[in-house]
Design a protein around this motif. Structure first.
Motif, short mmCIF file in Angstrom:
data_model
loop_
_atom_site.label_atom_id
_atom_site.label_comp_id
_atom_site.label_asym_id
_atom_site.label_seq_id
_atom_site.Cartn_x
_atom_site.Cartn_y
_atom_site.Cartn_z
N ASP A 8 20.95 40.82 -6.18
CA ASP A 8 20.93 40.48 -7.59
C ASP A 8 20.81 41.72 -8.45
O ASP A 8 21.36 41.80 -9.54
CB ASP A 8 19.77 39.53 -7.89
N GLN A 9 20.02 42.71 -7.95
CA GLN A 9 19.87 43.95 -8.70
C GLN A 9 21.21 44.66 -8.81
O GLN A 9 21.56 45.20 -9.85
CB GLN A 9 18.85 44.86 -8.02
N VAL A 10 22.00 44.66 -7.71
CA VAL A 10 23.34 45.25 -7.78
C VAL A 10 24.20 44.50 -8.78
O VAL A 10 24.94 45.07 -9.55
CB VAL A 10 23.99 45.25 -6.37
N ASN A 11 24.06 43.15 -8.79
CA ASN A 11 24.80 42.36 -9.76
C ASN A 11 24.50 42.80 -11.18
O ASN A 11 25.38 42.89 -12.02
CB ASN A 11 24.45 40.87 -9.61
N ALA A 12 23.22 43.04 -11.47
CA ALA A 12 22.82 43.44 -12.81
C ALA A 12 23.44 44.79 -13.19
O ALA A 12 23.91 44.97 -14.31
CB ALA A 12 21.29 43.51 -12.89
N GLN A 13 23.44 45.71 -12.27
CA GLN A 13 24.03 47.02 -12.54
C GLN A 13 25.53 46.91 -12.77
O GLN A 13 26.09 47.54 -13.68
CB GLN A 13 23.73 47.97 -11.39
N LEU A 58 19.47 43.18 -20.33
CA LEU A 58 20.28 44.38 -20.52
C LEU A 58 19.93 45.01 -21.86
O LEU A 58 19.64 44.31 -22.83
CB LEU A 58 21.77 44.05 -20.49
N VAL A 59 19.96 46.34 -21.90
CA VAL A 59 19.67 47.07 -23.13
C VAL A 59 20.92 47.86 -23.50
O VAL A 59 21.58 48.44 -22.64
CB VAL A 59 18.46 48.01 -22.94
#
Length: 342
Positions: A8-13, A58-59
């Motif tokens: 999921d972290q990879v998805n966010a990136q 996300l920022v």
């Protein structure tokens, strides 16, 4: 927040990267951004997107975009569509990382200043530049082979940015090249080298612009060589290229309106006939030597002295004195270049 599950972290990136590509804004994962330099963004905004069972923060920096509730909903809808396409058979689709070329392209479209570009470089974590020359190659005709030829000529160049019919390249400079004088010799050689190789191998005539040696401020380097193209078209049309340190007094007139320049020329030289103008030109080229000038003009020294006195009388500037010679030289130089571009 989504931080524990690795996939999921990879998805966010990947989502942040894809959103950046789609919108031209720079998105980062919220916690990741807070753990880095707080100055990387100005006026940070937050966008929350549902990814699986987790809510991703996300920022991003809105830049010049006015952001309200409607814009936020559009960004969230775009993000959801991207999330839907990111996972195929539970495998994350890998995106290409940020490159210098991609960032330069956005900077050109949005007309960034050097400070903005530097901040975005930190955000995108771009590295790999060493001391080198920013070089802009303008081709008379464009061919994809231009890139291939220059890649072979400069295999270590970290940036090759295509702007048909132009190509911007960053040519590394060996740290052992020595001082400023040697660096400039190498910069001058780049003009001849690039022009010759494109003409010989592809039959493409190129005009080459070489900026000052830089290390990190590549956007400022590009802006400098692009400015050289304007000076070249106005003052140096017949030359194969132009280096930043050779613009001379042309740079003084680069921002001057043509009518102002014409008034200056007319005010200084307007009362001189062709014979006196030629005498003045030769006298200044011969470094104000009466003996050398009279020989070059095939006239007696007394005749030259008479003409110089006449120039002083008509213009109010004495070409035999430094102050007068400077005014006369600048007006003569500007007049010759202006006339050549009419």
């Amino acid at each position: 927040m989504l931080q524990n599950d690795r996939s999921d972290q990879v998805n966010a990136q990947e989502l942040a990267c894809r959103l950046s590509d789609a919108t031209g804004l720079l998105f980062r994962v919220g916690l990741e951004c807070r753990s880095t330099d707080n100055n990387s963004f100005v006026e940070l905004l937050t966008l929350e997107v549902q990814v699986g069972d987790e809510l991703v923060e996300l920022v991003y920096d809105p830049g010049s975009v006015e952001v309200g509730p409607f814009t936020t909903r559009l960004l969230q809808a775009l993000a959801r569509g991207i999330v839907a396409g990111l996972i195929v058979s539970e495998q994350v689709v890998q995106l290409e990382p940020w490159t210098w070329e991609k960032l330069l392209n956005i900077a050109l479209i949005e007309q960034w200043d050097p400070e903005t570009f530097t901040a975005r470089v930190r955000t995108c974590r771009l590295t790999g530049l060493s001391l080198g020359f920013p070089v802009l190659v303008h081709c008379s005709t464009w061919s994809t082979e231009v890139v291939e030829v220059l890649e072979n000529l400069f295999p270590q160049a970290p940036v090759r940015w295509v702007l048909k019919p132009d190509l911007f390249i960053y040519v590394p400079l060996d740290q052992c090249e020595g001082g400023l004088a040697q660096q400039r010799v190498y910069g001058e050689a780049l003009i001849e080298q690039i022009h010759a190789v494109l003409a010989d191998e592809l039959g493409v005539l190129a005009t080459v612009f070489v900026g000052q040696v830089i290390e990190a401020d590549i956007w400022a380097g590009f802006l400098e060589v692009r400015k050289l193209t304007e000076l070249h078209s106005r003052f140096f049309v017949s030359k194969l290229g132009l280096a930043a340190w050779n613009v001379g007094i042309a740079s003084l007139f680069s921002e001057t309106r043509s009518i102002v320049g014409q008034d200056y020329i007319q005010g200084v030289l307007g009362h001189l006939n062709k014979e006196l103008l030629e005498t003045l030109r030769v006298f200044l080229e011969k470094e104000m030597s009466v003996a050398d000038s009279s020989r070059a003009l095939f006239i007696h020294r007394n005749t030259l002295t008479y003409r110089l006195d006449r120039i002083t009388e008509l213009t109010g500037y004495n070409p035999r004195r430094l102050n007068g010679a400077v005014h006369l030289y600048m007006a003569l130089w500007l007049g010759s270049h202006t006339n050549s571009n009419r």
